[in-house]
Design an enzyme around this catalytic site. Structure first.
Site, short mmCIF file in Angstrom:
data_model
loop_
_atom_site.label_atom_id
_atom_site.label_comp_id
_atom_site.label_asym_id
_atom_site.label_seq_id
_atom_site.Cartn_x
_atom_site.Cartn_y
_atom_site.Cartn_z
N HIS A 32 2.72 3.83 3.72
CA HIS A 32 2.59 4.61 2.48
C HIS A 32 1.10 4.69 2.14
CE1 HIS A 32 2.02 0.65 0.77
NE2 HIS A 32 3.20 0.27 1.23
N HIS A 35 -1.17 1.62 2.59
CA HIS A 35 -1.66 1.37 3.95
C HIS A 35 -2.79 2.34 4.29
CE1 HIS A 35 2.66 -0.03 4.47
NE2 HIS A 35 1.97 -1.10 4.80
N GLY A 145 -4.07 -5.88 1.84
CA GLY A 145 -3.93 -5.42 0.45
C GLY A 145 -3.80 -6.56 -0.56
#
Ligand code: PAF
Length: 276
Positions: A32, A35, A145
């Protein structure tokens, strides 16, 4: 974009390229915009950007969760091409693991906290696969992340403990316009779940806006109650912790993060916010 499915192929290619700076984004696919933002950041600071897609069985403690993990490989490849990723490493399980392979790395108390409490063994699987991937790709910079804040801290600890020569880069959480943190698991949310899932980011923001270091226990309690008051939302934890050790924060803590996990319908979601 070049795609490799075996360790020896990708290693051979990277050796021949001899790039000065390699940026690496490890993923489990179902990509998504979160990323893609990692790929974009990697591209800006490196000569070559490598993404891996590997649904790592050793980090799942629920076989059903592993089975139903989304694997839209063709759509993922198209997204990576569009983002300008140079290399995709997409191995099979037997390319990554021998039968009955064992792994244990003592990462200290951080492993048992938060996610570790609800997903025992999860971080052993994560460190096992990230160690292997780093050994194969040998990146200059590793992009992960903030969404998986604890994972970032655990991998950083492994890098430090094992003297792995890589620079860790934490990239901010990407959110939908209504606040839901982007996650590969969001596709499992029914329309009603999707509505209910907003309570995670809303509660994190409420805590950030009402933060008072003298009232941490009360805030945590109120946050759990707010989440539990929404239909089909079962909060697992809401903790306000030291951003480095992940131990409970107190009035002297310098860097503070609030982290939460909840089941929304049948889907387990996590989210966090940097408070200080
Ligand atoms: O964050 C993930 O997607 C995974 O835990 C990782 C880092 C790719 C390891 O399998």
């Amino acid at each position: 974009m070049k795609t490799f499915t075996t360790r020896s192929q990708i290693r051979q290619y990277l050796n021949a390229q001899g790039a000065a700076k390699v940026g690496f984004v490890p993923t489990m696919g179902a990509l998504h915009n979160g990323h893609i933002s990692l790929i974009t950041q990697a591209k800006q600071a490196n000569d070559v950007t490598v993404c891996s897609i590997f649904v790592n069985p050793t980090q799942f403690n629920d076989p059903k969760d592993l089975e139903k993990y989304p694997r839209p490989i063709e759509a993922d490849k198209a997204k990576l091409e569009l983002a300008g990723c140079d290399i995709l490493f997409n191995p099979g399980v037997s390319d990554m693991y021998d039968d009955n392979e064992q792994w244990h790395l003592d990462i200290g108390p951080m492993e048992q906290l938060l996610e570790g409490e609800f997903r025992p063994g999860h971080y052993q699987g994560v460190t096992q696969v990230v160690f292997k991937l780093l050994d194969i790709v040998k990146p200059t910079n590793l992009y992960m992340g903030q969404k998986d804040y604890q994972q970032f801290m655990i991998v950083s600890r492994m890098v430090e403990l094992l003297n792995i020569p890589v620079n860790m880069v934490m990239c901010p959480i990407e959110r939908e316009t209504d606040g839901l943190a982007m996650s590969s698991r969001n596709i499992h949310l029914t329309p009603a779940d999707r509505e209910h899932s907003l309570v995670l980011s809303k509660t994190l923001n409420w805590v950030k806006n009402n933060f008072d270091a003298n009232n941490i226990e009360v805030l945590q309690q109120q946050a759990m109650e707010k989440m539990a008051s929404i239909n089909d939302v079962v909060p697992e934890y809401f903790r306000i912790v030291d951003g480095k050790t992940l131990l409970p924060a107190n009035t002297n803590t310098q860097s503070i993060v609030a982290l939460t996990a909840a089941r929304v319908g049948k889907t387990r979601l996590i989210d966090n916010v940097l408070i200080k």
